[in-house]
Design a protein around this motif. Structure first.
Motif, PDB file in Angstrom:
ATOM      1  N   PHE A 176       0.909  -1.264   0.078  1.00 22.91           N
ATOM      2  CA  PHE A 176      -0.013  -0.078  -0.055  1.00 22.91           C
ATOM      3  C   PHE A 176       0.914   1.136   0.041  1.00 22.91           C
ATOM      4  CE2 PHE A 176      -2.794  -3.229   2.038  1.00 22.91           C
ATOM      5  CZ  PHE A 176      -3.737  -3.241   0.896  1.00 22.91           C
ATOM      6  N   SER A 177       0.442   2.149  -0.815  1.00 19.71           N
ATOM      7  CA  SER A 177       1.375   3.557  -0.852  1.00 19.71           C
ATOM      8  C   SER A 177       1.315   4.363   0.600  1.00 19.71           C
ATOM      9  CB  SER A 177       0.616   4.535  -2.034  1.00 19.71           C
ATOM     10  OG  SER A 177      -0.855   4.849  -1.703  1.00 19.71           O
ATOM     11  N   ASN A 178       0.279   3.972   1.428  1.00 19.64           N
ATOM     12  CA  ASN A 178       0.577   4.733   2.711  1.00 19.64           C
ATOM     13  C   ASN A 178       1.173   3.474   3.903  1.00 19.64           C
ATOM     14  OD1 ASN A 178      -1.730   2.942   2.857  1.00 19.64           O
ATOM     15  ND2 ASN A 178      -3.046   4.068   4.027  1.00 19.64           N
ATOM     16  N   GLY A 179       1.883   2.796   3.311  1.00 20.03           N
ATOM     17  CA  GLY A 179       2.343   1.818   4.225  1.00 20.03           C
ATOM     18  C   GLY A 179       1.619   0.486   4.463  1.00 20.03           C
ATOM     19  N   GLY A 180       2.545  -0.644   4.851  1.00 17.78           N
ATOM     20  CA  GLY A 180       1.764  -2.063   5.036  1.00 17.78           C
ATOM     21  C   GLY A 180       1.521  -2.608   3.745  1.00 17.78           C
ATOM     22  N   GLY A 181       0.903  -3.825   3.844  1.00 16.56           N
ATOM     23  CA  GLY A 181       0.495  -4.716   2.880  1.00 16.56           C
ATOM     24  C   GLY A 181      -0.173  -5.958   3.263  1.00 16.56           C
ATOM     25  N   ILE A 182      -0.517  -6.640   2.181  1.00 14.13           N
ATOM     26  CA  ILE A 182      -1.243  -7.678   2.400  1.00 14.13           C
ATOM     27  C   ILE A 182      -0.724  -8.840   1.431  1.00 14.13           C
ATOM     28  CG2 ILE A 182      -3.227  -7.031   3.188  1.00 14.13           C
ATOM     29  CD1 ILE A 182      -4.533  -7.752   0.516  1.00 14.13           C
ATOM     30  N   GLN A 183      -0.906 -10.090   1.860  1.00 14.74           N
ATOM     31  CA  GLN A 183      -0.322 -11.350   0.994  1.00 14.74           C
ATOM     32  C   GLN A 183      -1.265 -12.783   1.028  1.00 14.74           C
ATOM     33  OE1 GLN A 183       3.219 -13.719   3.255  1.00 14.74           O
ATOM     34  NE2 GLN A 183       3.629 -11.507   2.996  1.00 14.74           N
ATOM     35  N   GLY A 184      -1.155 -13.274   0.121  1.00 13.65           N
ATOM     36  CA  GLY A 184      -1.990 -14.442   0.156  1.00 13.65           C
ATOM     37  C   GLY A 184      -1.392 -15.642  -0.431  1.00 13.65           C
ATOM     38  N   GLN A 185      -1.515 -16.753  -0.113  1.00 11.89           N
ATOM     39  CA  GLN A 185      -0.985 -18.039  -0.577  1.00 11.89           C
ATOM     40  C   GLN A 185      -1.989 -18.864  -1.105  1.00 11.89           C
ATOM     41  OE1 GLN A 185      -0.172 -16.895   2.761  1.00 11.89           O
ATOM     42  NE2 GLN A 185       1.507 -15.765   1.787  1.00 11.89           N
ATOM     43  N   GLU A 186      -1.570 -19.496  -2.313  1.00 16.41           N
ATOM     44  CA  GLU A 186      -2.566 -20.709  -2.980  1.00 16.41           C
ATOM     45  C   GLU A 186      -3.931 -20.014  -3.301  1.00 16.41           C
ATOM     46  OE1 GLU A 186      -1.754 -24.064  -3.762  1.00 16.41           O
ATOM     47  OE2 GLU A 186       0.207 -23.099  -3.715  1.00 16.41           O
ATOM     48  N   PHE A 187      -4.070 -18.729  -3.253  1.00 17.56           N
ATOM     49  CA  PHE A 187      -5.299 -17.912  -3.750  1.00 17.56           C
ATOM     50  C   PHE A 187      -5.779 -18.503  -4.994  1.00 17.56           C
ATOM     51  CE2 PHE A 187      -7.861 -14.086  -4.340  1.00 17.56           C
ATOM     52  CZ  PHE A 187      -8.273 -14.015  -2.952  1.00 17.56           C
ATOM     53  N   ARG A 188      -7.042 -18.756  -5.157  1.00 16.20           N
ATOM     54  CA  ARG A 188      -7.791 -19.276  -6.475  1.00 16.20           C
ATOM     55  C   ARG A 188      -8.799 -18.197  -7.027  1.00 16.20           C
ATOM     56  NH1 ARG A 188      -7.898 -25.683  -6.292  1.00 16.20           N
ATOM     57  NH2 ARG A 188      -6.065 -26.140  -5.329  1.00 16.20           N
ATOM     58  N   LEU A 189      -8.715 -18.043  -8.068  1.00 17.95           N
ATOM     59  CA  LEU A 189      -9.788 -17.284  -8.887  1.00 17.95           C
ATOM     60  C   LEU A 189     -10.407 -18.062 -10.320  1.00 17.95           C
ATOM     61  CD1 LEU A 189      -8.281 -13.695  -8.532  1.00 17.95           C
ATOM     62  CD2 LEU A 189     -10.389 -14.578  -7.342  1.00 17.95           C
ATOM     63  N   ASP A 190     -11.625 -18.021 -10.337  1.00 22.02           N
ATOM     64  CA  ASP A 190     -12.092 -18.273 -11.813  1.00 22.02           C
ATOM     65  C   ASP A 190     -11.676 -17.442 -12.832  1.00 22.02           C
ATOM     66  OD1 ASP A 190     -13.621 -20.256 -10.084  1.00 22.02           O
ATOM     67  OD2 ASP A 190     -15.344 -19.195 -10.102  1.00 22.02           O
ATOM     68  N   ILE A 191     -11.299 -17.978 -14.077  1.00 20.24           N
ATOM     69  CA  ILE A 191     -11.063 -17.342 -15.397  1.00 20.24           C
ATOM     70  C   ILE A 191     -11.754 -17.884 -16.336  1.00 20.24           C
ATOM     71  CG2 ILE A 191      -8.796 -16.731 -14.393  1.00 20.24           C
ATOM     72  CD1 ILE A 191      -7.230 -18.554 -16.114  1.00 20.24           C
ATOM     73  N   GLU A 192     -11.895 -17.020 -17.275  1.00 16.02           N
ATOM     74  CA  GLU A 192     -12.177 -17.615 -18.665  1.00 16.02           C
ATOM     75  C   GLU A 192     -11.252 -17.816 -19.473  1.00 16.02           C
ATOM     76  OE1 GLU A 192     -15.215 -15.033 -20.527  1.00 16.02           O
ATOM     77  OE2 GLU A 192     -16.222 -14.632 -18.493  1.00 16.02           O
ATOM     78  N   GLY A 193     -11.108 -19.042 -20.072  1.00 17.03           N
ATOM     79  CA  GLY A 193     -10.025 -19.440 -20.760  1.00 17.03           C
ATOM     80  C   GLY A 193      -8.915 -20.035 -20.138  1.00 17.03           C
ATOM     81  N   THR A 194      -7.824 -20.078 -20.858  1.00 13.17           N
ATOM     82  CA  THR A 194      -6.782 -20.930 -19.992  1.00 13.17           C
ATOM     83  C   THR A 194      -5.538 -20.042 -19.748  1.00 13.17           C
ATOM     84  OG1 THR A 194      -5.610 -21.403 -22.264  1.00 13.17           O
ATOM     85  CG2 THR A 194      -7.159 -23.109 -21.429  1.00 13.17           C
ATOM     86  N   ASP A 195      -5.528 -18.737 -19.507  1.00 10.54           N
ATOM     87  CA  ASP A 195      -4.618 -18.103 -19.225  1.00 10.54           C
ATOM     88  C   ASP A 195      -4.882 -16.436 -18.843  1.00 10.54           C
ATOM     89  OD1 ASP A 195      -1.785 -17.676 -18.727  1.00 10.54           O
ATOM     90  OD2 ASP A 195      -1.322 -16.628 -20.809  1.00 10.54           O
ATOM     91  N   ILE A 196      -3.916 -16.153 -18.084  1.00  9.77           N
ATOM     92  CA  ILE A 196      -4.269 -14.742 -17.444  1.00  9.77           C
ATOM     93  C   ILE A 196      -3.035 -14.179 -17.346  1.00  9.77           C
ATOM     94  CG2 ILE A 196      -4.770 -15.515 -15.149  1.00  9.77           C
ATOM     95  CD1 ILE A 196      -6.857 -13.080 -15.075  1.00  9.77           C
ATOM     96  N   SER A 197      -2.739 -12.705 -17.838  1.00  9.29           N
ATOM     97  CA  SER A 197      -1.383 -12.119 -17.817  1.00  9.29           C
ATOM     98  C   SER A 197      -1.439 -11.567 -16.011  1.00  9.29           C
ATOM     99  CB  SER A 197      -1.428 -10.825 -18.484  1.00  9.29           C
ATOM    100  OG  SER A 197      -2.242  -9.954 -18.078  1.00  9.29           O
TER     101      SER A 197
END
Length: 70
Positions: free
Chosen positions: A14-35
């Motif tokens: 975050f631009s005001n300090g701090g942050g977050i992180q995620g591991q093994e996060f899953r999201l639905d996508i259309e197709g077989t690739d996402i940039s």
């Protein structure tokens, strides 16, 4: 037709300090690739994050799995 999900780790600074992180996060996508840029935008928008600085996507892989979100 096969359904795909992207599985990845991420870090958000975050631009005001701090942050977050995620591991093994899953999201639905259309197709077989996402940039990494599209994925970063999706995370920020979907989680309604504000004052985002850098977003890093790591260990990204696409799997065949039924979509979970309705």
């Amino acid at each position: 037709m096969a359904e795909h999900r992207v599985v990845f780790d991420f870090e958000v600074d975050f631009s005001n300090g701090g942050g977050i992180q995620g591991q093994e996060f899953r999201l639905d996508i259309e197709g077989t690739d996402i940039s990494d840029a599209e994925l970063a935008d999706y995370i920020v928008r979907d989680m309604r994050l504000l004052m985002v600085g850098a977003v890093r996507i790591v260990k990204k892989r696409v799997i065949e799995e039924a979509h979970k979100r309705v």
